[in-house]
Design an enzyme around this catalytic site. Structure first.
Site, short mmCIF file in Angstrom:
data_model
loop_
_atom_site.label_atom_id
_atom_site.label_comp_id
_atom_site.label_asym_id
_atom_site.label_seq_id
_atom_site.Cartn_x
_atom_site.Cartn_y
_atom_site.Cartn_z
N GLU A 69 67.45 61.43 110.50
CA GLU A 69 66.51 60.42 110.04
C GLU A 69 66.85 59.05 110.63
OE1 GLU A 69 64.02 61.10 107.83
OE2 GLU A 69 63.30 59.05 107.57
N ASP A 70 68.12 58.71 110.65
CA ASP A 70 68.49 57.33 110.92
C ASP A 70 69.23 57.08 112.23
OD1 ASP A 70 67.40 56.69 108.48
OD2 ASP A 70 69.28 56.96 107.40
#
Ligand code: MN
Length: 717
Positions: free
Chosen positions: A76-77
């Site tokens: 996600e990051d």
């Protein structure tokens, strides 16, 4: 901030050496991926995955889960890809990280739809691999712990979502410790006033309560020792959230919360649990209606213990829970206990474990019903049960969700009692099966061999188990009906065509059927059922496809059409059935749909598909079984004549009816019946039965009538 060495040290004794190395590698990988990132708290980002992995290590989960926990935010990051994770740590880890990532990607803004979508994603991810939820729960706990660094709106949203979704899931999985932590961390953000009020109520009593608890604890230890029951006694003041929950559920004040002070006795065997209970009941007065035997009747999440509430000489009440060490561990860790150090066969668990019954149901529900609103409605009964406890005449405790009826109780006792429930007695008095039960009710259901489930029972029951059993029974019976009808139909029709005898029955027919049908037909009964329920229609086309020459000779087509015509009410009704061959189709008489208006199809036993207007009360009130609704649409090319009925209100004046009928004739509508009612106050009502072409035809007729002077309203009835 926790360090990787703390985690490695924690697991070193119980995990194999290569697991420890694997985790180290994941740490280095995650550290590189999150390099330079900082959390809102100001800590390096890596502190978050480390905390998550640490919690998973506390739960003693297998190495795959721990590694996936370390990497859970990498997709996600950071720039890391699924492929990189797979190449370095294997497919299982990559799938888990993807599963966690998908759940957090719900972007929907409407809170209700967002909730439904989140739950749907969690459920799908969990059925792929249950460990996704363990990571997600640990992730959520750490996020809640650092919630103070976020804005107020975000705090509230995350905390609320936790209470609504994650805590109930943890509860369903029997993970008591995680559930409690989620609730306590969220409570102050969701209900700050209640939280501080309860904290303020507990505070002044705390000192005395703790002294009392210690005294009672010592006495319990002495008592069990004297009676040679091995016991470890714990004393505690209940958590603010559990006090709040109880106050809200029972609608009571703080001082009525019995188990604000609680003790727990942990012993070795179930037999000693009962022994301890007996000792306690001899020593103190207990409140009979607060006695619960969850050992004989475990909660749906498999929680087991004895609960009793005693009244001391000082008129204080204490709840005492009694359980074995095994029951205790189960109550704390639930289903996660299966993953201790090692990796069990999750597909087997998903199929067998009682704690996952709701998950299996949810998956079925999701397959059938993707509409989020409907999905949510079912969730409420499955995921967020507030329980009532009732008794059998013999004193057995049965727990049911709040809102359950006597019929639910019957199914809970035994499916056969439910399926043949005749009548009920509640607290000694005869009562209807639909009666909603209250805690403390003594319930008895009399089965009768003549009684059988009816479709309207689905409106009476509340629990999904009962619904499921009734549906299964009804489907089974309808299948039998369909088979009989289908066989009759086939016998008649195949006799009218000169099919080669070998093809009329037996294995050759079955073989041909599997070739030409899109449905799976394993035995000839499957084919009869399809024909009888209207899923396939046996017409000239069908017979042509079936016959080996690719063409069937028709002997008496007129008769064939009569047979089909009689069963379908109307052949060639101008309906297209989505994804299927049009079977026997007829327009429902209750609502007489008209071409052009929104419709839905409903599979009926032995009568094919009946078409209801969406405005039909049966559809609007969701009385029809969802799984039997089929998508249908009007065939735009079909021409038809449809029935409609109008209710016209007007001032009673000579000539009104004549004006109305003229207007209809001009618009090319046919009146088949007209009724006029007049009232003393000079009002009149005209009810007309019409034959029209389609909805726009009907609407233009209604428009014409509305324009007539003295008419006050026109509506379809
Ligand atoms: Mn995270």
């Amino acid at each position: 901030m926790i360090r990787i060495d703390d985690i490695l040290e924690k697991i070193a004794g119980s995990y194999p050496e290569k697991d420890v190395t694997f985790l180290k590698k994941a740490y280095v990988f995650a550290g590189r991926a999150h390099k330079g990132q900082v959390r809102r708290s100001g800590e390096p980002y890596l502190s978050h995955p480390l905390e998550v992995a640490n919690m998973l290590a506390d739960m003693m989960l297998d190495k795959t889960t721990l590694v996936a926990g370390l990497l859970h935010d990498a997709l996600e990051d950071t720039d890391v890809t699924t492929e990189e994770i797979r190449d370095n740590f294997g497919k299982e880890v990559a799938d888990l990280v993807e599963g966690v990532t998908k759940i957090s990607r719900v972007q929907e803004t409407s809170p209700e739809v967002r909730r439904a979508e989140t739950i749907q994603k969690i459920i799908l991810a969990m059925t792929d691999d249950l460990r996704v939820i363990f990571i997600k729960l640990a992730d959520r706990i750490h996020n809640l712990k650092t919630l103070k660094y976020l804005g107020e709106n975000q705090q509230k949203r995350i905390a609320k979502e936790t209470l609504e979704i994650y805590a109930p899931i943890a509860n369903r999985l029997g993970m008591g410790r995680i559930k409690a932590e989620l609730e306590d961390l969220s409570f102050r953000y969701v209900e700050p006033e209640a939280y501080f009020r309860i904290a303020a109520l507990i505070e002044p009593q705390k000192k005395r309560a703790e002294e009392d608890l210690q005294k009672l604890k010592a006495e319990l230890e002495q008592l069990t020792r004297d009676n040679k029951v091995p016991a470890q006694v714990e004393a505690r003041i209940k958590r603010p959230y559990s006090i709040f929950d109880k106050m809200k559920r029972r609608n009571i004040d703080f001082d009525q919360v019995y188990d604000f002070l609680a003790l727990r006795i942990i012993t070795d065997t179930a037999k000693n649990c009962y022994a301890a209970l007996g000792i306690i009941h001899q020593r103190w007065t207990h409140l009979p209606n607060r006695l619960r035997d969850f050992i004989t009747v475990p909660k749906p999440n498999l929680y087991q213990a004895l609960h009793t509430t005693i009244l001391t000489a000082e008129k204080r009440t204490y709840e005492i829970q009694i359980r074995t060490l095994e029951m205790h561990n189960l109550a704390e860790n639930g289903i996660a206990a299966h993953w201790k150090y090692k990796e069990p066969d999750p597909s087997h668990l998903i199929k067998e474990d009682q704690r996952l019954a709701w998950l299996r149901e949810m998956v079925e529900l999701y397959k059938e019903q993707k509409n989020p609103r409907e999905f949510l409605k079912n969730l409420k009964t499955n995921l967020l049960p507030e329980e009532v406890y009732v008794f059998t005449p013999k004193g057995r405790v049965v727990s049911l969700p709040l809102g359950a009826s006597a019929l639910d109780f019957a199914f809970q006792i035994h499916s056969e009692i439910g399926l043949h429930a005749g009548g009920a007695k509640i607290n000694g008095r005869a009562a209807p099966l639909r009666t909603i039960l209250k805690t403390g009710d003594i319930v008895e259901v009399q089965p009768s061999s003549e009684k059988m489930p009816r479709r309207d029972w689905l409106n009476v029951v509340f629990t999904s188990t009962a619904r499921h059993q009734i549906k299964r029974w009804l489907n089974q019976r309808e299948k039998v009906k369909s088979i009989n009808l289908g066989k009759k139909l086939w016998d008649k029709i195949q006799a009218k065509y000169s099919l080669p005898p070998a093809l009329a029955s037996g294995t050759l027919l079955l073989e041909r059927l599997t070739q030409i049908l899109t449905y799976r037909v394993r035995k000839i009964e499957d084919f009869y059922a399809l024909a009888g329920s209207g899923k396939i229609i046996i017409d000239k086309n069908f017979m042509e496809k079936l016959s080996l020459e690719g063409r069937a000779e028709e002997r008496k087509p007129a008769f064939l059409e009569r047979v089909i015509g009689r069963i379908s009410g109307k052949s060639g009704s101008g309906i297209l059935v989505k994804g299927g061959e049009p079977g026997l189709v007829r327009l429902a008489r209750c609502c007489s749909p008209v071409k052009g208006e929104p419709i839905t199809g409903y599979m009926t036993a032995g009568k094919g598909i009946s078409i209801h207007a969406v405005r039909c009360p049966l559809v609007a009130k969701e009385i029809l079984a969802n799984e039997r609704l089929v998508e249908v649409q009007w065939d735009p090319s079909a021409k038809g004549a449809f029935k409609a009925r109008l209710l016209i209100r007007s001032i009673d004046s000579p000539g009104v009816l004549a004006k109305v009928t003229t207007a209809i004739a001009k618009s090319e509508g046919n009146i088949t019946k007209a009724e006029v009612l007049t009232f003393p106050d000079h009002r009149a009502q005209i009810v007309l039965n019409l034959v029209i072409r389609d909805l726009s035809h009907l609407e233009s007729i209604m428009g014409q009538i509305t324009r007539i002077k003295l008419i006050s309203s026109v509506e379809r009835v």
